[in-house]
Every structure is written in C-alpha cells, then in structure tokens.
Design an enzyme around this catalytic site. Structure first.
Site, PDB file in Angstrom:
ATOM      1  N   HIS A   1      -4.521  49.905  65.149  1.00  0.00           N
ATOM      2  CA  HIS A   1      -4.618  48.495  65.558  1.00  0.00           C
ATOM      3  C   HIS A   1      -5.815  47.881  64.843  1.00  0.00           C
ATOM      4  O   HIS A   1      -6.962  48.216  65.126  1.00  0.00           O
ATOM      5  CB  HIS A   1      -4.788  48.415  67.078  1.00  0.00           C
ATOM      6  N   CYS A  47     -19.634  24.982  60.297  1.00  0.00           N
ATOM      7  CA  CYS A  47     -20.092  23.715  60.875  1.00  0.00           C
ATOM      8  C   CYS A  47     -18.961  22.737  61.180  1.00  0.00           C
ATOM      9  O   CYS A  47     -19.189  21.707  61.821  1.00  0.00           O
ATOM     10  CB  CYS A  47     -21.096  23.049  59.937  1.00  0.00           C
ATOM     11  N   HIS A  90       4.342  43.974  68.737  1.00  0.00           N
ATOM     12  CA  HIS A  90       2.882  44.065  68.824  1.00  0.00           C
ATOM     13  C   HIS A  90       2.493  45.490  69.216  1.00  0.00           C
ATOM     14  O   HIS A  90       1.628  46.094  68.589  1.00  0.00           O
ATOM     15  CB  HIS A  90       2.359  43.074  69.855  1.00  0.00           C
TER      16      HIS A  90
END
Length: 376
Positions: free
Chosen positions: A300, A211, A263
């Site tokens: 990954h 929230c 990466h």
C-alpha cells in the site's frame, strides 16, 4: 455480522453542469488577528496587528522574534539576499491563546484524548467550520442534505513538530511512537474529521498547493457545488456512491464493467465492505465481474497507490489480462463476484474492456476512476 446490500438509482442522468450561481452563506475564522469572524474583522479594520514577539524558550536561538515593520524587514532581507529570515519573521503570527473572547482556549473545544488524535491545523479547521456552519444555519439531519454537503479544506503542510518528536521517540524504540502519528500528519485529515463530525457525505476533498492552497480549496469547492458532484463517506454507502457517480459521469452502464481493481488493503472489515459495495452496484451482473487487488504485489503506497493501480488497470485493458491477487486464500464471504487468486487470468468479454479503479482514504474520502478500451 453480515453486511447488507446497498441500493442506488441507476439512471444515467448526470448532474447538470450549469453555470449556476454559488453563494457564500457562512464564514468561520481562526487566525492571528483573533478567533471568530467578527473578532478578526474588527481587529483588522481597527489597524490592530496579530504579529507578536515569540517569547517561548523554543525560539531563543532565532535571530529575530518579532516584525516591527513587515515591509521594511522584507526589503532589508531581500537587499541582504537572506530569504530564510523572512520565514523566521513570519513565524511570529500565531493564533492568540487565552480565555478572552478573541483568544483560543483549545481545551474548551476538545478533550485531551481528542487532541492526541489530531494536529493543531485539524483542530483549528474544526473550530472554524463550526462557526461557518452556525453562521450559515446549516446543520443538516436529513440524509439527502448530508449527501449534498461536502468539505474542501486546504492544508499548506503537515505539522513539523509531530515529525521531529516522532523522530526523537523512534530513537528510543518503536513502542514510543504514537499510534496517531499518521492520522496527525495526513493533510486530508482535517477534511475527514469535519465530514465525520457532521456526517457529511458529499465531496471530501483536500488540497495542498503551497501559498495557493486556501484559494484552490475554495475554487475546488465552487466547482463541486456548481457541477453538482458528491464522493461520500468511508462506509459502504460512500464506496457505492463513488462508483455509481463515476459510471453516470462516464455514461456507462454497469453491464459494461467486467473488471474492478479494488482498493483492498487486506483489512477484513474494509475488504468486506468494498466487495459488498461492488456487488450492490453490479447486481445480477456481478457474476461477470472479476475483482483483483495488486497491493499484494507492491504494497500500500499511500499517495502513490491510486495512480500506480490505475496504470495497471489501463495495462490490463490494453493487454486483455487481469492481474492476480497474491495471497488470496479461503474467501470468507458469499458473493457472486469473481476473483483472480495467485495467477493472472485472460480477460474474456464480448464487449469493449471496461474497468473501475477504487481508491478510499482515511477520513472518509472516496475516489473511483472508470477506464474503457478505445475502439475506433
């Protein structure tokens, strides 16, 4: 097709961390009170309510389909200790659909093929961002302005309809699964789609904190602007600038970096772009830098990829060992960078061991971390 080297200024001067003012220049709204900031605001101050009866067949089995008096209902639910009912009631607050000025006709904004690629939350974010940018009179065409424009979006949760429909489709066979399933459920895709649409190369940020999500997204954007930070797009420029700004922020010269945990998800184009970005950053120092990707060993892991690989980067610094890149055969590009195919190698350097950890995501979000050996 060869990928050209990219260039950035190598000054270590970091962005000023001043307490400069940050102002709101544009607002866009898509909400149960109406589509458009003025429509929603006037409905609010005119005491109109956006909570309506749920009339669709999908809601037939719900015990309550409308909230006549939200305070009374919440009090009654608490008294009965029935907190689930509160959630069911709140489902009745929907974005109004239709062709009136305050209603949403989604087909007037997107083609059917575009809608297949994105969840409703992403579509709403794109509509609201268009209004906010128009309100701010900010549609930059200059490259420098685009690099200074970022996106911070809060997504409370993914669309459960996508998950449920995909689960049912999977029962019929994997070929029934939409190729857009993952892009539709990734929380960062709204921010990514906005950056892609307008070519923004500043921070591409997404937050999901229940929230508090929306307030956190604004707070994070405030800090990005006040601090002068930019981690840009999904092309080679984005990767290059993310690494460059990380080093500037750390006050470290490229000549100190001797290892990069890439990466590298084993996509030919993506890997080539990352290699070229690293080489562009390192320049003549490239021959002293060893690149590795540990994904060949652990896969990954999406959300867990960056922190696991960061842990391995830290351990590499601690142990003086560069992990191997499994299944690296026949490098098909010319580069001065070094690699560690198949087996580990000793990390030899005359200075403290310093490494970069790259992490790039769908939608053009780029992150880079810098770690260096602690020396007393």
């Amino acid at each position: 097709m060869p990928i050209p080297l990219l260039h950035v200024s190598r000054s270590l001067a970091t962005a000023a961390r001043s307490k400069r003012r940050v102002v709101v220049t544009g607002i866009g709204i898509v909400c149960p009170l109406g589509v458009g900031t003025r429509n929603a605001w006037e409905a609010l101050i005119d005491s109109k309510c956006g909570i309506v009866r749920l009339s669709e067949p999908d809601y037939d089995k719900l015990p309550c389909k409308v909230v006549p008096n939200i305070i009374t209902v919440v009090q009654n639910c608490i008294a009965r200790n029935n907190y689930i009912t509160i959630g069911l009631h709140l489902l009745a607050a929907l974005v109004p659909k239709g062709n009136s000025s305050h209603e949403l006709n989604i087909d007037s904004y997107f083609t059917k093929s575009e809608l297949r690629t994105m969840c409703p939350a992403t579509a709403y974010a794109l509509i609201a961002s268009e209004e906010a940018l128009a309100d701010a009179s900010w549609k930059p065409t200059d490259e420098a302005d685009k690099r200074d424009t970022g996106v911070s979006v809060g997504i409370g949760m993914i669309d459960l309809v996508d998950v449920c429909m995909t689960y049912e489709a999977l029962k019929k066979g994997y070929s029934k699964i939409s190729p857009f399933f993952v892009p539709r459920i990734l929380p960062n895709m709204a921010a990514g789609q906005i950056s892609i649409k307008y070519g923004f190369r500043g921070p591409n940020h997404s937050v999901s904190t229940a929230c508090a999500t929306g307030a956190h997204a604004i707070g994070d954007a405030f800090r990005f602007i006040r601090g002068g930070e930019t981690t840009p797009s999904e092309d080679g420029t984005g990767a290059l600038l993310a690494m460059d700004r990380t080093l500037k922020d750390a006050g470290i010269e490229t000549s100190e970096v001797t290892h990069v945990n890439a990466h590298a998800t084993s996509t030919p184009l993506g890997d080539a772009i990352e290699v070229k970005a690293i080489e562009s950053l390192m320049g003549e120092h490239s021959k002293n830098v060893t690149i590795t990707s540990t994904k060949g060993a652990h896969g990954h892991l999406l959300g867990a990829a960056g922190n696991l690989e960061a842990a391995f980067t830290i351990l590499a610094i601690k142990e003086g060992i560069i992990p191997p890149t499994l299944n690296l055969h026949n490098l098909n590009m010319e580069t001065d960078l070094r690699f560690a195919p198949h087996t580990k190698i000793k990390w030899n350097t005359t200075t403290r061991r310093t490494a970069l950890k790259n992490a790039f995501g769908f939608g053009g979000t780029n992150a880079c971390l810098c770690f260096t050996q602690y020396v007393n």
